[in-house]
Design a protein around this motif. Structure first.
Motif, short mmCIF file in Angstrom:
data_model
loop_
_atom_site.label_atom_id
_atom_site.label_comp_id
_atom_site.label_asym_id
_atom_site.label_seq_id
_atom_site.Cartn_x
_atom_site.Cartn_y
_atom_site.Cartn_z
N ASN A 69 0.94 3.90 -3.04
CA ASN A 69 0.50 5.25 -2.68
C ASN A 69 1.54 6.29 -3.08
OD1 ASN A 69 -1.88 4.36 -1.63
ND2 ASN A 69 -1.33 4.68 0.52
N ALA A 70 2.80 5.95 -2.93
CA ALA A 70 3.87 6.91 -3.20
C ALA A 70 4.13 7.10 -4.69
CB ALA A 70 5.16 6.45 -2.51
N ARG A 71 3.56 6.22 -5.51
CA ARG A 71 3.89 6.24 -6.94
C ARG A 71 2.70 6.48 -7.84
NH1 ARG A 71 7.51 3.82 -4.15
NH2 ARG A 71 9.66 3.64 -4.84
N THR A 72 1.62 7.02 -7.30
CA THR A 72 0.46 7.31 -8.12
C THR A 72 -0.04 8.72 -7.84
OG1 THR A 72 -1.78 6.63 -8.71
CG2 THR A 72 -1.14 6.33 -6.41
N LYS A 73 -0.59 9.34 -8.88
CA LYS A 73 -1.18 10.67 -8.74
C LYS A 73 -2.71 10.57 -8.67
CE LYS A 73 2.59 13.04 -11.14
NZ LYS A 73 2.98 13.91 -12.28
N LEU A 74 -3.23 9.36 -8.66
CA LEU A 74 -4.67 9.18 -8.58
C LEU A 74 -5.17 9.44 -7.16
CD1 LEU A 74 -5.09 5.89 -10.66
CD2 LEU A 74 -5.34 8.25 -11.45
N ASP A 75 -6.46 9.72 -7.04
CA ASP A 75 -7.07 9.89 -5.71
C ASP A 75 -7.08 8.55 -4.99
OD1 ASP A 75 -7.59 12.54 -6.32
OD2 ASP A 75 -9.56 12.07 -7.17
N VAL B 129 0.83 -1.21 0.00
CA VAL B 129 0.00 0.00 0.00
C VAL B 129 0.86 1.25 0.00
CG1 VAL B 129 -1.59 1.37 1.39
CG2 VAL B 129 -2.07 -1.04 1.00
N HIS B 130 1.88 1.29 0.84
CA HIS B 130 2.77 2.46 0.87
C HIS B 130 3.50 2.63 -0.46
CE1 HIS B 130 2.92 2.18 5.52
NE2 HIS B 130 1.92 2.93 5.11
N PHE B 131 3.92 1.51 -1.04
CA PHE B 131 4.65 1.55 -2.32
C PHE B 131 3.78 2.14 -3.42
CE2 PHE B 131 5.77 -0.49 -6.37
CZ PHE B 131 7.10 -0.12 -6.49
#
Length: 213
Positions: free
Chosen positions: A78-84, A74-76
């Motif tokens: 989350n840090a690599r997407t610009k989506l909501d 999840v952290h990985f």
């Protein structure tokens, strides 16, 4: 952490009276500290370990531990997407020592991906393409298998009974957790709305089952 190796009262080979006292998979995704080291002739190197809060876990095989800070799936993502993003964490089950998570990634209110993180260093990533759902099994935070079309028979880690309701555009699945130390657990049904919505697409559990042996 390699969960094939558990914690022992003493490093194997150093004491006759020795037993396993903790399951390694109950301490996945946690920062642990090494407080002692011993090298045995037959069993290799063992470390004495404790948690960040000072709980003594005793001895574990050295190669069971990974050096550095573990990054969950999840952290990985989350840090690599610009989506909501929206994330469900199961606090209503009182679960605080496992890493089961559900995260969604949306664009303009439409869910594009769903990530279900298991408690054993694996995850499933669902991708929505033109109303159809594909999935990938994620073995680490950095490696995924090829995408495959969703099957209702999919069961992986804590995840089971995956089904897409095409009419309501909702993906439903069950999550279950069994604690080996406490001989208890819980099971719950999660829903994720794929269609346009201004609300959190993750539908809170319709029902939850908990038990203790």
């Amino acid at each position: 952490m390699n969960t094939k190796h558990n914690f022992w009262t003493f490093a194997p080979g150093t004491q006759v009276a020795n037993r396993e006292i903790h399951f390694a998979d109950n301490y996945n995704h946690q920062t642990l500290y090494v407080t002692g080291r011993v090298k045995t002739r037959q069993h290799g190197i063992y470390y004495r370990v404790e948690t960040a809060r000072g709980k003594h876990l005793s001895w574990i095989y050295a190669k069971a531990l990974h050096v550095g800070k573990y990054q969950t799936q999840v952290h990985f993502f989350n840090a690599r997407t610009k989506l909501d993003k929206a994330e469900w964490i199961g606090w209503n089950q009182g679960i605080t020592n496992v890493a089961i998570r559900v995260a969604t990634y949306s664009q303009s209110g439409v869910v594009k991906q769903i990530l279900v993180q298991n408690d054993n260093n694996t995850a499933v990533l669902f991708t929505v393409i033109s109303g159809k759902v594909w999935f990938q099994k994620v073995s680490t935070a950095h490696l995924t298998d090829a995408m495959k079309p969703l099957s209702a028979k999919l069961s992986y880690g804590n995840l089971s009974k995956v089904k897409l309701n095409a009419r309501s555009q909702r993906l439903n699945f069950d999550l279950s957790y069994i604690s080996k130390d406490e001989l208890g657990g819980w099971s719950t049904t999660i829903g994720v709305k794929l269609s346009q919505t201004n609300e959190n697409p993750i539908v809170m559990p319709d029902r939850t089952f908990s038990w203790e042996a």
